[in-house]
Design an enzyme around this catalytic site. Structure first.
Site, PDB file in Angstrom:
ATOM      1  N   SER A  74       0.479   2.810  -8.225  1.00  0.00           N
ATOM      2  CA  SER A  74       1.708   2.574  -7.490  1.00  0.00           C
ATOM      3  C   SER A  74       1.765   1.108  -7.046  1.00  0.00           C
ATOM      4  O   SER A  74       1.650   0.210  -7.871  1.00  0.00           O
ATOM      5  CB  SER A  74       1.793   3.544  -6.303  1.00  0.00           C
ATOM      6  OG  SER A  74       3.052   3.515  -5.692  1.00  0.00           O
ATOM      7  N   ARG A  76       9.010   8.950   6.489  1.00  0.00           N
ATOM      8  CA  ARG A  76       7.988   9.635   5.714  1.00  0.00           C
ATOM      9  C   ARG A  76       8.576  10.816   4.940  1.00  0.00           C
ATOM     10  O   ARG A  76       8.202  11.054   3.787  1.00  0.00           O
ATOM     11  CB  ARG A  76       6.875  10.138   6.637  1.00  0.00           C
ATOM     12  CG  ARG A  76       5.759  10.872   5.940  1.00  0.00           C
ATOM     13  CD  ARG A  76       5.113  10.009   4.868  1.00  0.00           C
ATOM     14  NE  ARG A  76       3.931  10.635   4.301  1.00  0.00           N
ATOM     15  CZ  ARG A  76       3.235  10.150   3.298  1.00  0.00           C
ATOM     16  NH1 ARG A  76       3.616   9.026   2.734  1.00  0.00           N
ATOM     17  NH2 ARG A  76       2.152  10.770   2.852  1.00  0.00           N
ATOM     18  N   ASP A  91       6.857  11.720 -13.042  1.00  0.00           N
ATOM     19  CA  ASP A  91       6.970  10.684 -12.006  1.00  0.00           C
ATOM     20  C   ASP A  91       8.315   9.986 -12.182  1.00  0.00           C
ATOM     21  O   ASP A  91       8.487   9.152 -13.055  1.00  0.00           O
ATOM     22  CB  ASP A  91       5.816   9.696 -12.146  1.00  0.00           C
ATOM     23  CG  ASP A  91       5.834   8.599 -11.087  1.00  0.00           C
ATOM     24  OD1 ASP A  91       6.770   8.568 -10.255  1.00  0.00           O
ATOM     25  OD2 ASP A  91       4.900   7.774 -11.081  1.00  0.00           O
ATOM     26  N   HIS A 151       4.975  11.561  -8.730  1.00  0.00           N
ATOM     27  CA  HIS A 151       4.264  10.306  -8.478  1.00  0.00           C
ATOM     28  C   HIS A 151       2.876  10.549  -7.888  1.00  0.00           C
ATOM     29  O   HIS A 151       1.940   9.793  -8.158  1.00  0.00           O
ATOM     30  CB  HIS A 151       5.093   9.426  -7.536  1.00  0.00           C
ATOM     31  CG  HIS A 151       4.542   8.045  -7.353  1.00  0.00           C
ATOM     32  ND1 HIS A 151       4.304   7.196  -8.410  1.00  0.00           N
ATOM     33  CD2 HIS A 151       4.166   7.363  -6.229  1.00  0.00           C
ATOM     34  CE1 HIS A 151       3.823   6.044  -7.952  1.00  0.00           C
ATOM     35  NE2 HIS A 151       3.721   6.134  -6.645  1.00  0.00           N
ATOM     36  N   ASP A 152       2.730  11.583  -7.107  1.00  0.00           N
ATOM     37  CA  ASP A 152       1.436  11.891  -6.486  1.00  0.00           C
ATOM     38  C   ASP A 152       0.359  12.235  -7.502  1.00  0.00           C
ATOM     39  O   ASP A 152      -0.823  12.331  -7.142  1.00  0.00           O
ATOM     40  CB  ASP A 152       1.584  13.057  -5.503  1.00  0.00           C
ATOM     41  CG  ASP A 152       1.945  12.593  -4.102  1.00  0.00           C
ATOM     42  OD1 ASP A 152       1.996  11.361  -3.885  1.00  0.00           O
ATOM     43  OD2 ASP A 152       2.176  13.450  -3.230  1.00  0.00           O
TER      44      ASP A 152
END
Length: 385
Positions: free
Chosen positions: A154, A224, A328, A361-362
């Site tokens: 990232s 968040r 992602d 993405h994680d």
């Protein structure tokens, strides 16, 4: 074998010039190292962190009695350690907390050396390139002239890419995971909405909330929650939560009939996002969030070359591994392929893996066997050779 981590801090008295034209002096960098540096100092691997991570990359912390502290694993402990893809029995791994962060390195929560006032909103703007320059200074102090590899996911991948351009002679390999050569307009938009949630919190006070004895937790929670949605894929959210109601809502509906509400947390996904937001607001600094998301927005090495990424990457001399993940959508495989094409245009040595993983993405943080296998193979066959 349990890898025990020991945080360290290095102080720098000399001013660091920043891209903004400002500078920062008398600053600290927090870092951790794992494994042993070999005699010719050729086995060092620098790990660059993403938005809300830190120098605590791998291993665990222990208390004064030597007992392992629960849930103290490093954020990339699946990747780094003895016998792991980045094997600390072979490599000397370094994790550095970036300037402006809130995990030990000098940032908005620390005091200005001249005024002794907490920096707050007065902390200077920092960029990815500034972080790389600070990391290079730390390596100088450790006596490491050339890195075996720089690796990051990232925002960390952007730093690895910047390393190849700022210090092309100081590294042999770049491992860029789930990253991009710049942010899309959509990504910048997500960051801006998150920032607005913070700066419009009544407790923000123009970034000087510490003077008022408050924290803009409401804004941080929302920021968040927005960010977390973008880190997950639609498939993962549907699989984990779907349209499930919370147990308390189901019980209430069974007893007295369903009650529609605009206020209550009723769906499981709502509960999960609020939990993530509450947890984040307890440990992260609001000014740090603003600084780091701006650094993300500003990163664009091709901008100095008329938008031509191939021209920008002509300076790079490292060999590359790039990894992306099919689901992602924040840093899509197409963005990694842009980097691959630009490197191939320059006849650079490039390996590329596109992992079919459902986690969004994680995925770059998770223990996917195919992903781990790709990284392990690259480090064994290329970085260690």
């Amino acid at each position: 074998m349990t890898l025990v981590a020991t945080p360290q801090t290095m102080h720098f008295a000399e001013a660091l010039p920043l891209q903004s034209g400002a500078s920062i002096r008398a600053y600290d960098l927090s870092y951790e190292t794992y494994g042993e540096l070999n005699a010719d100092k050729s086995n060092a691997v620098l790990i660059c962190h993403a938005l809300n991570a830190s120098h605590h990359v791998a291993g665990v912390y222990c208390d004064d009695s030597g007992a392992v502290i629960a849930k103290s694993e490093g954020w990339w402990d699946t990747m780094i350690g003895p016998g792991k893809p980045v094997d600390t029995d072979r490599f000397f791994v370094i994790g550095v907390n970036n300037l402006g962060s809130c995990f030990g390195s000098t940032g908005p929560m620390q005091r200005h050396p001249d005024t002794n006032e907490i920096y707050g909103a007065d902390f200077p703007v920092v960029t990815v390139q500034d972080w790389v320059a600070a990391q290079a200074r730390l390596l100088d102090a450790l006596g490491i002239r050339q890195l075996a590899a720089v690796m990051g996911g990232s925002l960390g991948g952007m730093q690895a890419l910047a390393w190849t351009l700022q210090y092309p002679e100081r590294m042999r390999h770049a491992v860029v995971v789930a990253s991009a050569p710049n942010l899309t307009a959509e990504n910048i938009a997500f960051n801006e909405v998150a920032r607005r949630a913070i700066v419009t919190d009544p407790d923000f006070h123009g970034g000087h909330f510490y003077r008022h004895g408050v924290l803009p937790k409401r804004g941080l929670r929302i920021a968040r929650m927005i960010g977390h949605i973008t880190y997950l894929s639609d498939d993962v959210m549907n699989e984990k939560f779907g349209r499930q109601l919370r147990d308390a809502v189901i019980d209430s509906a069974s007893a007295s009939g369903y009650k529609y509400s605009t206020q209550d947390v009723e769906f499981q996904i709502e509960s999960y996002l609020r939990y993530q937001g509450d947890k984040f607001a307890e440990y992260f600094d609001a000014n740090t969030y603003l600084l780091i998301t701006r650094a993300l927005d500003y990163f664009d090495p091709a901008s100095a070359f008329g938008g031509d990424l191939s021209l920008a990457l002509a300076q790079a001399k490292a060999k590359f591994l790039l990894v992306s993940f099919t689901t992602d959508w924040r840093f899509s495989p197409a963005r990694s392929r842009e980097i691959v094409k630009a490197l191939l245009d320059n006849q650079r040595d490039v390996s590329y893996a596109e992992i079919d993983a459902p986690h969004g993405h994680d995925a770059f943080l998770l223990d996917d066997a195919r992903y781990m296998g790709v990284v392990r193979s690259y480090f064994q066959s290329k970085v260690a050779s």
